[in-house]
Write a protein that holds these residues in place. Structure first.
Motif, PDB file in Angstrom:
ATOM      1  N   ALA A  49      79.204 -32.847 139.946  1.00  0.00           N
ATOM      2  CA  ALA A  49      80.093 -33.655 139.108  1.00  0.00           C
ATOM      3  C   ALA A  49      80.305 -34.990 139.806  1.00  0.00           C
ATOM      4  O   ALA A  49      80.167 -35.092 141.036  1.00  0.00           O
ATOM      5  CB  ALA A  49      81.421 -32.940 138.870  1.00  0.00           C
TER       6      ALA A  49
ATOM      7  N   GLU B  44      83.409 -30.008 136.712  1.00  0.00           N
ATOM      8  CA  GLU B  44      83.483 -31.262 135.978  1.00  0.00           C
ATOM      9  C   GLU B  44      84.462 -32.224 136.631  1.00  0.00           C
ATOM     10  O   GLU B  44      85.354 -31.808 137.378  1.00  0.00           O
ATOM     11  CB  GLU B  44      83.954 -30.994 134.539  1.00  0.00           C
TER      12      GLU B  44
ATOM     13  N   GLY C  25      75.977 -26.627 133.530  1.00  0.00           N
ATOM     14  CA  GLY C  25      76.686 -27.634 132.746  1.00  0.00           C
ATOM     15  C   GLY C  25      77.244 -27.141 131.433  1.00  0.00           C
ATOM     16  O   GLY C  25      77.536 -27.960 130.550  1.00  0.00           O
TER      17      GLY C  25
ATOM     18  N   ARG D  39      82.433 -28.001 130.166  1.00  0.00           N
ATOM     19  CA  ARG D  39      82.501 -29.454 130.073  1.00  0.00           C
ATOM     20  C   ARG D  39      83.897 -29.941 129.716  1.00  0.00           C
ATOM     21  O   ARG D  39      84.600 -29.330 128.900  1.00  0.00           O
ATOM     22  CB  ARG D  39      81.521 -29.964 129.010  1.00  0.00           C
ATOM     23  N   TYR D  40      84.247 -31.076 130.298  1.00  0.00           N
ATOM     24  CA  TYR D  40      85.470 -31.780 129.923  1.00  0.00           C
ATOM     25  C   TYR D  40      85.168 -32.626 128.693  1.00  0.00           C
ATOM     26  O   TYR D  40      84.111 -33.263 128.599  1.00  0.00           O
ATOM     27  CB  TYR D  40      85.934 -32.666 131.075  1.00  0.00           C
TER      28      TYR D  40
ATOM     29  N   TYR E  41      88.826 -28.651 127.787  1.00  0.00           N
ATOM     30  CA  TYR E  41      87.552 -28.193 128.337  1.00  0.00           C
ATOM     31  C   TYR E  41      86.931 -27.196 127.356  1.00  0.00           C
ATOM     32  O   TYR E  41      87.637 -26.488 126.637  1.00  0.00           O
ATOM     33  CB  TYR E  41      87.770 -27.506 129.699  1.00  0.00           C
TER      34      TYR E  41
END
Length: 353
Positions: A227, A283, A340, A343-344, A351
């Motif tokens: 990140a 993240e 991945g 995720r934000y 999230y």
């Protein structure tokens, strides 16, 4: 409006999870099923990751590879549809033969690959980019081929992008496989930073001019997740699948303001469980200006860099448990890694996994 994403979020107290109903990716899977011994589940479970399309607000997943799955279709969990749902946004090839060493199928589209943590949505060119990976059968040890997909024209570009550099620009030595590497977009520079698993060499890719540059190297253990903090100029990788000789935990930081300097191991305190995860979700939250990670269950882990020099100060891990009103616990983490797929979402300040 309760089924819209904004309506859903409006009903959620802080520190709670929501499970989208009818949100199985296999409900929109390719038919007939592409070749492979695992089927469409391999899009996620075969050491494969995801990325977030911030322009269209959707989580993208793409994977498979080796003998597991030949399908090269792209799936998106669309946040802004009513209700939010999975869609196939790029169809698979119809033939999965050909020569794996080319990284392509006979129709010219990219072969499915273990995508680890090197698929990236690159907003300054509005492309979905794939940086290498272990291609669909027979395995080739990690393709160096870079490809991208344009959602507006619905086309793959598999010829105009330069391969990931294999040779060390300084010593001329071989890097080896790129399986398990990391790629992350840097909004501060408009670049993609790529950290190769073998030798840990850090590269920078300029998506506008389609050029690579090579920077610092450090041997790191694979199955971590990267990140990037654009404000501090930090890229951090967390997690370890094969690092028993260093205590089964790993965290490494790169100073992107001085990318030719060797990366370092930050001093950390608090609950550092995420450092031992198999490619955990990890993240950067630009609102908190901290890193946030997930490795299954209802807990998340916040990593706060020090106010001073990050090479000297102590980074603090804080475990954040779900609030008392939480009624949903995400399923057990995939043992091959999340990469991945956590995720934000900046536009929603939530999230998704």
């Amino acid at each position: 409006t309760a089924a819209t994403i904004d309506g859903i979020i409006a009903t959620m107290p802080a520190a709670t999870w929501y499970e989208f109903p009818n949100s199985r990716l296999d409900s929109v899977a390719a038919s007939p099923t592409p070749d492979g011994v695992e089927g469409v589940s391999s899009v996620m479970r075969s050491w494969s990751g995801g990325t977030y399309d911030s322009k269209r607000d959707r989580l993208l997943v793409w994977g498979g590879g080796h003998t597991a799955y030949g399908g090269n279709e792209i799936y998106a969990f669309e946040m802004n549809t009513n209700p939010p749902q999975w869609k196939m946004v790029a169809a698979p090839s119809s033939s999965f033969g050909g020569d794996a060493s080319t990284g392509l199928y006979p129709d010219g589209k990219p072969r499915a690959r273990h995508s680890h943590n090197y698929i990236v949505y690159v907003p300054n060119v509005d492309k979905f980019m794939v940086f290498g990976g272990v291609a669909y059968y027979p395995t080739d040890g990690g393709s160096a081929k870079v490809v991208d997909y344009d959602f507006d024209s619905a086309t793959w570009d598999t010829s105009s992008l330069p391969d990931i550099p294999y040779a060390d620009y300084i010593s001329g030595t071989w890097y080896g496989s790129n399986a398990g590497s990391n790629a992350v977009y840097d909004p501060a520079t408009g670049s993609v930073w790529y950290q190769r698993a073998t030798n840990g060499r850090l590269f920078r890719y300029d998506p506008i001019n389609k050029k690579w540059s090579a920077h610092a190297a450090k041997n790191v253990y694979i199955y971590d997740t990267a990140a990037l903090d654009p404000k501090r100029g930090l890229m951090v990788t967390v997690g370890c699948g094969y690092c028993s000789e260093i205590g089964n935990k790993q965290i490494v930081a790169w100073d992107l303001n001085n990318p030719d300097a060797a990366p370092y191991i930050p001093k950390t305190s608090g609950d550092d469980s995420l450092e031992g995860g198999q490619a955990p979700g990890f993240e950067y939250d630009d609102k908190l200006q901290k890193f946030v990670g997930w490795n299954g269950g209802a807990d998340v882990y916040v990593l706060s860099p020090p106010a001073g020099d990050p090479k000297i100060g102590t980074w603090v891990w804080t475990k954040v448990s779900a609030g008392p009103s939480n009624t949903v616990t995400p399923t057990v983490v995939n043992p091959r890694g999340t990469f991945g797929r956590f995720r934000y979402v900046p536009s929603k300040n939530v999230y998704i996994v």
